[in-house]
Scaffold this active site. Sequence first.
Site, PDB file in Angstrom:
ATOM      1  N   ASP A 193       0.798  -1.219  -0.018  1.00 45.68           N
ATOM      2  CA  ASP A 193       0.032   0.089  -0.026  1.00 45.68           C
ATOM      3  C   ASP A 193       0.801   1.292   0.109  1.00 45.68           C
ATOM      4  O   ASP A 193       1.861   1.369   0.762  1.00 45.68           O
ATOM      5  CB  ASP A 193      -0.859   0.027   1.184  1.00 45.68           C
ATOM      6  CG  ASP A 193      -1.610   1.346   1.512  1.00 45.68           C
ATOM      7  OD1 ASP A 193      -1.813   1.939   0.519  1.00 45.68           O
ATOM      8  OD2 ASP A 193      -2.231   1.585   2.559  1.00 45.68           O
ATOM      9  N   ASP A 238      -4.157   3.887   2.731  1.00 47.95           N
ATOM     10  CA  ASP A 238      -5.678   3.682   2.940  1.00 47.95           C
ATOM     11  C   ASP A 238      -5.752   1.923   3.384  1.00 47.95           C
ATOM     12  O   ASP A 238      -7.079   1.611   3.471  1.00 47.95           O
ATOM     13  CB  ASP A 238      -6.478   3.788   1.806  1.00 47.95           C
ATOM     14  CG  ASP A 238      -6.162   3.148   0.621  1.00 47.95           C
ATOM     15  OD1 ASP A 238      -5.024   2.230   0.749  1.00 47.95           O
ATOM     16  OD2 ASP A 238      -6.605   3.269  -0.402  1.00 47.95           O
ATOM     17  N   ASP A 285      -1.848  -1.021  -3.617  1.00 46.73           N
ATOM     18  CA  ASP A 285      -2.254  -0.435  -5.001  1.00 46.73           C
ATOM     19  C   ASP A 285      -0.953  -0.468  -6.128  1.00 46.73           C
ATOM     20  O   ASP A 285      -0.007  -1.097  -5.670  1.00 46.73           O
ATOM     21  CB  ASP A 285      -2.581   0.971  -4.582  1.00 46.73           C
ATOM     22  CG  ASP A 285      -1.377   1.709  -3.718  1.00 46.73           C
ATOM     23  OD1 ASP A 285      -0.161   1.597  -3.768  1.00 46.73           O
ATOM     24  OD2 ASP A 285      -1.856   2.275  -2.679  1.00 46.73           O
ATOM     25  N   ASP A 340      -6.037  -9.977 -15.970  1.00 47.16           N
ATOM     26  CA  ASP A 340      -7.054 -10.942 -15.418  1.00 47.16           C
ATOM     27  C   ASP A 340      -8.556 -10.426 -16.212  1.00 47.16           C
ATOM     28  O   ASP A 340      -8.968  -9.246 -15.951  1.00 47.16           O
ATOM     29  CB  ASP A 340      -7.286 -11.082 -14.088  1.00 47.16           C
ATOM     30  CG  ASP A 340      -7.756 -12.247 -13.464  1.00 47.16           C
ATOM     31  OD1 ASP A 340      -8.761 -12.818 -14.113  1.00 47.16           O
ATOM     32  OD2 ASP A 340      -7.401 -12.566 -12.488  1.00 47.16           O
ATOM     33  N   ASP A 362     -10.758 -15.392 -16.610  1.00 46.12           N
ATOM     34  CA  ASP A 362     -11.620 -15.923 -15.397  1.00 46.12           C
ATOM     35  C   ASP A 362     -12.790 -16.759 -15.938  1.00 46.12           C
ATOM     36  O   ASP A 362     -13.704 -16.206 -16.562  1.00 46.12           O
ATOM     37  CB  ASP A 362     -12.032 -14.568 -14.543  1.00 46.12           C
ATOM     38  CG  ASP A 362     -12.692 -14.941 -13.516  1.00 46.12           C
ATOM     39  OD1 ASP A 362     -11.875 -15.343 -12.314  1.00 46.12           O
ATOM     40  OD2 ASP A 362     -13.906 -14.749 -13.185  1.00 46.12           O
ATOM     41  N   GLU A 376      -8.748 -20.081 -16.661  1.00 42.17           N
ATOM     42  CA  GLU A 376      -9.048 -20.559 -15.398  1.00 42.17           C
ATOM     43  C   GLU A 376     -10.027 -21.874 -15.832  1.00 42.17           C
ATOM     44  O   GLU A 376     -11.215 -21.528 -16.319  1.00 42.17           O
ATOM     45  CB  GLU A 376      -9.756 -19.713 -14.699  1.00 42.17           C
ATOM     46  CG  GLU A 376     -10.168 -20.281 -13.116  1.00 42.17           C
ATOM     47  CD  GLU A 376     -11.043 -19.668 -12.327  1.00 42.17           C
ATOM     48  OE1 GLU A 376     -12.020 -18.826 -12.895  1.00 42.17           O
ATOM     49  OE2 GLU A 376     -10.867 -19.830 -11.100  1.00 42.17           O
ATOM     50  N   HIS A 431      -5.348 -17.262  -5.303  1.00 42.78           N
ATOM     51  CA  HIS A 431      -6.161 -16.084  -4.690  1.00 42.78           C
ATOM     52  C   HIS A 431      -7.582 -17.012  -4.134  1.00 42.78           C
ATOM     53  O   HIS A 431      -8.076 -16.596  -3.345  1.00 42.78           O
ATOM     54  CB  HIS A 431      -6.491 -15.015  -5.244  1.00 42.78           C
ATOM     55  CG  HIS A 431      -7.226 -15.248  -6.235  1.00 42.78           C
ATOM     56  ND1 HIS A 431      -6.757 -15.791  -7.368  1.00 42.78           N
ATOM     57  CD2 HIS A 431      -8.409 -15.008  -6.631  1.00 42.78           C
ATOM     58  CE1 HIS A 431      -7.560 -16.005  -8.403  1.00 42.78           C
ATOM     59  NE2 HIS A 431      -8.784 -15.436  -8.167  1.00 42.78           N
ATOM     60  N   ASP A 432      -7.728 -18.229  -4.610  1.00 39.42           N
ATOM     61  CA  ASP A 432      -9.027 -18.934  -4.412  1.00 39.42           C
ATOM     62  C   ASP A 432      -8.719 -20.022  -3.461  1.00 39.42           C
ATOM     63  O   ASP A 432      -9.349 -20.975  -3.175  1.00 39.42           O
ATOM     64  CB  ASP A 432      -9.727 -19.522  -5.646  1.00 39.42           C
ATOM     65  CG  ASP A 432     -10.281 -18.248  -6.524  1.00 39.42           C
ATOM     66  OD1 ASP A 432     -10.747 -17.208  -5.934  1.00 39.42           O
ATOM     67  OD2 ASP A 432     -10.508 -18.585  -7.680  1.00 39.42           O
TER      68      ASP A 432
HETATM   69  C1  NOJ Z   1     -12.709 -17.298 -10.202  1.00 36.06           C
HETATM   70  C2  NOJ Z   1     -11.748 -16.234  -9.554  1.00 36.06           C
HETATM   71  O1  NOJ Z   1     -10.575 -16.800  -9.547  1.00 36.06           O
HETATM   72  C3  NOJ Z   1     -12.632 -16.138  -8.413  1.00 36.06           C
HETATM   73  O2  NOJ Z   1     -11.695 -15.383  -7.509  1.00 36.06           O
HETATM   74  C4  NOJ Z   1     -13.743 -15.239  -8.585  1.00 36.06           C
HETATM   75  O3  NOJ Z   1     -14.464 -15.189  -7.276  1.00 36.06           O
HETATM   76  C5  NOJ Z   1     -14.723 -16.066  -9.594  1.00 36.06           C
HETATM   77  N1  NOJ Z   1     -13.964 -16.299 -10.701  1.00 36.06           N
HETATM   78  C6  NOJ Z   1     -15.762 -15.285  -9.989  1.00 36.06           C
HETATM   79  O4  NOJ Z   1     -15.239 -14.144 -10.815  1.00 36.06           O
END
Ligand code: NOJ
Length: 570
Positions: free
Chosen positions: A45, A49, A53, A122, A224, A278, A344-345
Site C-alpha cells: 500500500d 488506506d 495499490d 485478469d 476468469d 481458468e 487467490h482462491d
Molecule cells: C474465479 C476467480 O478466481 C475467483 O476469485 C472469483 O471469485 C470467481 N472466478 C468469480 O469471478
Amino acid sequence: MIVAALQWCGCQNTPTTKATTITNKDSNWWKSAVIYQLYPRSFKDSDGDGIGDLKGILSELDYLQSLGIDAIWLNPIYSSPNDDNGYDVSDYRAIMKDFGTMEDFDALLAAMHQRGLKLIMDIVVNHSSDEHDWFRQSRSSRNNPYRNYYHWWPAEKGKPPYRYSLFDINHDAWKYDSLTNAYYLHYFGVKQPDLNWENPKLRQEIYDMMEFWAQKGVDGFRLDAFQFAAKDTSWPHLPQGYEQQFAKHVAMKPAIHNYLREMNEQVLSKYGVMSVAEGAGNSFEDAHQLVDAARKELNMAYAFEAVDLAKSSGYNLLQFKRVFSTWDSAFAKEGWLSIFLANHDNARMVTRFASDAPEHNPYAATMLHTFLLSMRGTPYCYYGDELGMTNPGFNSITDYRDKPALNDYQYQLKQGKKAATILTEMRFSCRDNGRTPMQWNTSANAGFTTGTPWIAVNKNYTTLNVAAQQKDSTSCLTYFKKMVALRKREPALVHGSYTLVDANNQQVYAYTRSWKDKKVLVLLNFSGKQATVQTGYQLSTATPLLYNYATPPSATLRPYEAVVYALQTP
Ligand code: NOJ
C-alpha cells in the site's frame, strides 16, 4: 463448503504504448516462463488506506525482479464495487480507485517492460458487476438495446429452471428483479450477472476492450471462469444436487470454442498475447480442445484436480502423484500445462500441502517450490509463497472479508452446522487465508501499510518476512530464487520428458526429467518424517544441483527434504 463449490470448476518484450502489431519476439515465451501471481489488494500500500495499490507494486519492482520471475499476473484491477474483490467489474477500461489511476497503470507497465518483466491481465468476462452500465441499461427495460447482454427469464413463464449459484447466500442463481418482472442469471454472486455470449454485440465489446489493453502492450490475459461463458440457453432441467458436479453440467458448452477462436483471431493472435484459461473443462479432451496449438484458441489452461485434493483431514500422496502424472502424460505430445498449488482462491500451499509447523520451516515450503519449479508446464507462484507464508489462523468470523465465504458461513449455520465447526474448516480452507498482506519486514503491519490493513496481517510476520529472509542464505526466499535460476539454466526442467520413479512410495515423490543428453532426478520428501526412496540410480555418482537443507543429501531423506540431482548419462 466454498472450497468444494469452487471446483468450477525468455525473450524481451518491446516496450510499447500504442502497439498495433505483434510485440513478442518469441511467441512461446510463456513455456519457459515463471509466472508470479500478485494479489494487488494485499501486496503493498503506497497511500496508507490499508489497501495495496499499483504505486505500491511499482515501488517493489526491484524485489520482484530479484526473484528471477518473467511475468506477473495481476488479479483484476478494474473499477469495481468490490463485491468479489474486483471479480465484479463495473468498468473494464478504468482502474479501481483503491488501486490508483490509469497513469499509475501505464507507469507500472512501462517500468516492468524496462526490466524485462511481462504483465498478464485478469479478464473477467463470464460476468460483470451489476453496477456496470451495461447491466444498468439491461435491467431498465425489456426493450433496452443492452437487454440481451445478460440472461433474462421473463417471470410470466413461471420460475426459471433450477440453477446453482456458487456464491449466492441461498445458492440460487436466478435473481428476481421486479423492475421488469424477470429473473437474471448469476452463477457467482448476486452482484455478478452472467454476460450473454450468444450476443455478437456483447462479444465485440469484449474483444474491443481486450484490444484496448493489448494496445497498451500487456503481454497476456488470464480468462476468469471462462469455461462457463457459453450456456445452454434452452435451459434444460437440472436436478437439485447437480452442483456436486457443477462443472460437468454447466462448463464447456460447445459454443465456447467458437468464441475462443473468434477472440484468438480478433485479439490474441493479432497482438501475440499469451492466454490462459481458468479451468480446463471436465476431461483431457476438453483441455486439449482449449489449448492445442493447431486449434488456435488458447495457450494454456489450469485444472483444479490437484489443488482440490488437499483437505483438512490431509491428502493422499499417491493420488497427488497420479493426478500430476496423468495430466503430464496426456499433454506429453500436444498442449501445455500450468503447474500451481495455490492462488487467490485457495488457502496457503504450505499449510495445505505440507506443514506450517515452525520446525518444518523452511523445508516444507522449499520442498513445494522444488516441485513447482521442476515439473513440466508453466509454474505459477503465488505472492508470499516465496517466503513460505502460512494460513493466519483466524479465530473469529469477523476476521474474514471474503463475501462468498461469509455468505456460505450464514448458509451453513442455517443448515444447522455449528459455528465452531465451520470456523475450524475456514481456518484451513477459506480463500482469505491466502489473501493476507505481504510480509515485508518487522515494522507495523509487516510494512504493508501505514494505515489499517483491509484484512489482518498474519502474526508470524515478525519472524517470517522479506527483510529477514533477504539476509539469510538458508531462507525460503533465497532457496526460491536459486530454484528459479536452476530452472532457467536447465532446459531439462522446462522441456524434459517426465518419468515417475518409485511410484508407490507413500512419502516421497520422485521423478526424472530428460532432455537430449541430460537427465535430472528430483526427490521430494512430502512427509515430516525421514524417508527412503528406491530410485534405481547410483546416487553416489550423481551431482546434487540443489537441495533445501544446509548440509548435502544422503541416502535417507530428512523431513520435507528436496534434492535435484543431475544424473550421469551414458
Ligand atoms: C474465479 C476467480 O478466481 C475467483 O476469485 C472469483 O471469485 C470467481 N472466478 C468469480 O469471478
